[in-house]
Design a protein around this motif. Structure first.
Motif, PDB file in Angstrom:
ATOM      1  N   GLY A 103     -33.440 -17.497 -33.203  1.00 10.76           N
ATOM      2  CA  GLY A 103     -32.564 -17.847 -34.310  1.00 10.76           C
ATOM      3  C   GLY A 103     -32.085 -16.665 -35.125  1.00 10.76           C
ATOM      4  O   GLY A 103     -31.897 -16.762 -36.336  1.00 10.76           O
ATOM      5  N   PHE A 104     -31.834 -15.532 -34.481  1.00  7.03           N
ATOM      6  CA  PHE A 104     -31.374 -14.334 -35.184  1.00  7.03           C
ATOM      7  C   PHE A 104     -29.861 -14.365 -35.391  1.00  7.03           C
ATOM      8  O   PHE A 104     -29.127 -14.885 -34.555  1.00  7.03           O
ATOM      9  CB  PHE A 104     -31.735 -13.070 -34.393  1.00  7.03           C
ATOM     10  N   TYR A 105     -29.420 -13.786 -36.497  1.00  2.37           N
ATOM     11  CA  TYR A 105     -27.995 -13.565 -36.743  1.00  2.37           C
ATOM     12  C   TYR A 105     -27.847 -12.232 -37.451  1.00  2.37           C
ATOM     13  O   TYR A 105     -28.772 -11.753 -38.113  1.00  2.37           O
ATOM     14  CB  TYR A 105     -27.359 -14.716 -37.539  1.00  2.37           C
ATOM     15  N   TYR A 106     -26.674 -11.595 -37.289  1.00  2.89           N
ATOM     16  CA  TYR A 106     -26.504 -10.221 -37.759  1.00  2.89           C
ATOM     17  C   TYR A 106     -25.026  -9.852 -37.741  1.00  2.89           C
ATOM     18  O   TYR A 106     -24.193 -10.582 -37.183  1.00  2.89           O
ATOM     19  CB  TYR A 106     -27.292  -9.247 -36.868  1.00  2.89           C
ATOM     20  N   PHE A 107     -24.707  -8.704 -38.330  1.00  2.92           N
ATOM     21  CA  PHE A 107     -23.367  -8.127 -38.279  1.00  2.92           C
ATOM     22  C   PHE A 107     -23.413  -6.835 -37.487  1.00  2.92           C
ATOM     23  O   PHE A 107     -24.398  -6.091 -37.537  1.00  2.92           O
ATOM     24  CB  PHE A 107     -22.851  -7.771 -39.680  1.00  2.92           C
ATOM     25  N   VAL A 108     -22.303  -6.543 -36.803  1.00  5.11           N
ATOM     26  CA  VAL A 108     -22.079  -5.237 -36.181  1.00  5.11           C
ATOM     27  C   VAL A 108     -20.708  -4.772 -36.652  1.00  5.11           C
ATOM     28  O   VAL A 108     -19.730  -5.515 -36.547  1.00  5.11           O
ATOM     29  CB  VAL A 108     -22.123  -5.309 -34.640  1.00  5.11           C
ATOM     30  N   VAL A 119     -21.843 -15.256 -43.356  1.00  2.00           N
ATOM     31  CA  VAL A 119     -22.545 -16.203 -42.484  1.00  2.00           C
ATOM     32  C   VAL A 119     -23.534 -16.972 -43.348  1.00  2.00           C
ATOM     33  O   VAL A 119     -24.378 -16.365 -44.016  1.00  2.00           O
ATOM     34  CB  VAL A 119     -23.282 -15.486 -41.326  1.00  2.00           C
ATOM     35  N   GLU A 120     -23.425 -18.288 -43.324  1.00  2.00           N
ATOM     36  CA  GLU A 120     -24.307 -19.147 -44.110  1.00  2.00           C
ATOM     37  C   GLU A 120     -24.973 -20.176 -43.207  1.00  2.00           C
ATOM     38  O   GLU A 120     -24.322 -21.129 -42.779  1.00  2.00           O
ATOM     39  CB  GLU A 120     -23.525 -19.900 -45.178  1.00  2.00           C
ATOM     40  N   PRO A 121     -26.255 -19.993 -42.902  1.00  2.00           N
ATOM     41  CA  PRO A 121     -26.961 -21.026 -42.153  1.00  2.00           C
ATOM     42  C   PRO A 121     -27.099 -22.273 -43.040  1.00  2.00           C
ATOM     43  O   PRO A 121     -27.434 -22.169 -44.210  1.00  2.00           O
ATOM     44  CB  PRO A 121     -28.328 -20.427 -41.863  1.00  2.00           C
ATOM     45  N   GLN A 122     -26.807 -23.414 -42.469  1.00  2.00           N
ATOM     46  CA  GLN A 122     -26.921 -24.669 -43.222  1.00  2.00           C
ATOM     47  C   GLN A 122     -28.297 -25.262 -42.939  1.00  2.00           C
ATOM     48  O   GLN A 122     -28.457 -26.146 -42.116  1.00  2.00           O
ATOM     49  CB  GLN A 122     -25.805 -25.628 -42.810  1.00  2.00           C
ATOM     50  N   GLY A 138     -37.666 -15.827 -46.956  1.00  2.00           N
ATOM     51  CA  GLY A 138     -36.501 -15.037 -46.574  1.00  2.00           C
ATOM     52  C   GLY A 138     -35.758 -15.504 -45.349  1.00  2.00           C
ATOM     53  O   GLY A 138     -34.819 -14.840 -44.905  1.00  2.00           O
ATOM     54  N   PHE A 139     -36.130 -16.632 -44.785  1.00  2.00           N
ATOM     55  CA  PHE A 139     -35.407 -17.171 -43.632  1.00  2.00           C
ATOM     56  C   PHE A 139     -34.141 -17.890 -44.089  1.00  2.00           C
ATOM     57  O   PHE A 139     -34.071 -18.417 -45.203  1.00  2.00           O
ATOM     58  CB  PHE A 139     -36.277 -18.159 -42.849  1.00  2.00           C
ATOM     59  N   CYS A 140     -33.134 -17.916 -43.221  1.00  2.00           N
ATOM     60  CA  CYS A 140     -31.907 -18.719 -43.397  1.00  2.00           C
ATOM     61  C   CYS A 140     -31.095 -18.328 -44.624  1.00  2.00           C
ATOM     62  O   CYS A 140     -30.439 -19.170 -45.228  1.00  2.00           O
ATOM     63  CB  CYS A 140     -32.244 -20.209 -43.442  1.00  2.00           C
ATOM     64  N   VAL A 141     -31.113 -17.059 -44.989  1.00  2.00           N
ATOM     65  CA  VAL A 141     -30.348 -16.611 -46.154  1.00  2.00           C
ATOM     66  C   VAL A 141     -28.901 -16.331 -45.753  1.00  2.00           C
ATOM     67  O   VAL A 141     -28.632 -15.908 -44.633  1.00  2.00           O
ATOM     68  CB  VAL A 141     -30.967 -15.351 -46.800  1.00  2.00           C
ATOM     69  N   PRO A 142     -27.953 -16.583 -46.662  1.00  2.00           N
ATOM     70  CA  PRO A 142     -26.568 -16.207 -46.379  1.00  2.00           C
ATOM     71  C   PRO A 142     -26.437 -14.689 -46.369  1.00  2.00           C
ATOM     72  O   PRO A 142     -27.131 -13.998 -47.120  1.00  2.00           O
ATOM     73  CB  PRO A 142     -25.775 -16.805 -47.538  1.00  2.00           C
ATOM     74  N   ILE A 143     -25.550 -14.186 -45.520  1.00  2.00           N
ATOM     75  CA  ILE A 143     -25.284 -12.744 -45.486  1.00  2.00           C
ATOM     76  C   ILE A 143     -23.784 -12.533 -45.591  1.00  2.00           C
ATOM     77  O   ILE A 143     -22.992 -13.367 -45.152  1.00  2.00           O
ATOM     78  CB  ILE A 143     -25.867 -12.055 -44.236  1.00  2.00           C
ATOM     79  N   ILE A 144     -23.411 -11.414 -46.178  1.00  2.00           N
ATOM     80  CA  ILE A 144     -21.997 -11.110 -46.360  1.00  2.00           C
ATOM     81  C   ILE A 144     -21.775  -9.614 -46.196  1.00  2.00           C
ATOM     82  O   ILE A 144     -22.623  -8.805 -46.578  1.00  2.00           O
ATOM     83  CB  ILE A 144     -21.505 -11.604 -47.742  1.00  2.00           C
ATOM     84  N   ASN A 204     -25.979  -3.984 -44.661  1.00  2.00           N
ATOM     85  CA  ASN A 204     -26.688  -5.020 -43.914  1.00  2.00           C
ATOM     86  C   ASN A 204     -26.097  -5.236 -42.525  1.00  2.00           C
ATOM     87  O   ASN A 204     -26.103  -6.346 -42.010  1.00  2.00           O
ATOM     88  CB  ASN A 204     -26.690  -6.336 -44.704  1.00  2.00           C
ATOM     89  N   SER A 205     -25.603  -4.179 -41.905  1.00  2.00           N
ATOM     90  CA  SER A 205     -24.931  -4.271 -40.615  1.00  2.00           C
ATOM     91  C   SER A 205     -25.431  -3.200 -39.655  1.00  2.00           C
ATOM     92  O   SER A 205     -25.822  -2.116 -40.078  1.00  2.00           O
ATOM     93  CB  SER A 205     -23.422  -4.070 -40.782  1.00  2.00           C
ATOM     94  N   PHE A 206     -25.375  -3.525 -38.392  1.00  2.46           N
ATOM     95  CA  PHE A 206     -25.594  -2.541 -37.339  1.00  2.46           C
ATOM     96  C   PHE A 206     -24.268  -1.843 -37.059  1.00  2.46           C
ATOM     97  O   PHE A 206     -23.198  -2.409 -37.288  1.00  2.46           O
ATOM     98  CB  PHE A 206     -26.057  -3.218 -36.046  1.00  2.46           C
TER      99      PHE A 206
END
Length: 179
Positions: free
Chosen positions: A93-98, A110-113, A120-126, A134-136
């Motif tokens: 269940g990973f999510y990220y930016f590149v 990205v907002e997990p519903q 700290g799980f399922c936090v929105p990221i921008i 907060n990006s690779f």
């Protein structure tokens, strides 16, 4: 016969009362919102899958990993040049930016519903500008993902390790192109 057995061995199955039931993981739902000033071509895993009108949205269902959701609008590309991309790894269940370290074409949120947890799980990221930390700058590979456990990973990895999570992916969350 050996090939048949090998393929069955790889499938998730449940055997009860002498019958075999294949267990399938439901596809993940992605609600993709365009808050940018124009229509956006939508790319998923490098394929053009839709055009989202100005202030429109589309819903896509995908099984397994979704390497990237991105657009080539505002000087972006379908690969990485000048582009911010959102990635999703199903296993864990990973999510990220590149992002391109020199320029990004659109901001993304990205907002997990899913119900937020205090770990700290399922936090929105921008990420809305090239300076977001907060990006690779290069996509993670299978060896770089952290182990799953009771504590959320360190950014730029984010995790929502629950079943049936819907992700809302918003392009230009502030209504403007990236800065």
């Amino acid at each position: 016969m050996h090939l048949y057995f090998s393929l069955l061995f790889l499938l998730p199955i449940t055997i009860a009362n002498g019958s075999i039931t294949l267990r399938q993981t439901p596809p993940t739902q992605y609600i993709i919102v365009n808050n940018c000033p124009t229509a956006l071509p939508l790319f998923i895993a490098g394929d053009l899958v839709d055009t989202i009108p100005f202030q429109g949205s589309t819903t896509k269902f995908r099984s397994g990993d979704v390497p990237f959701i991105n657009t080539n609008a505002n000087g972006g590309s379908i690969n990485s040049t000048g582009t911010l991309r959102a990635g999703f790894k199903a296993n864990g269940g990973f999510y990220y930016f590149v992002k391109d370290p020199n320029r990004i074409n659109t901001g993304i949120k990205v907002e997990p519903q899913h119900q937020l947890t205090d770990t700290g799980f399922c936090v929105p990221i921008i990420c809305e500008d090239v300076g977001c930390s907060n990006s690779f700058t290069l996509p993670p590979n299978d060896q770089t993902y952290p182990p799953t456990g009771p504590i959320a990973p360190t950014p730029p990895f984010y995790q929502c390790p629950f079943s049936n999570v819907t992700y809302v992916v918003t392009f230009c969350p502030s209504g403007n192109w990236a800065t």
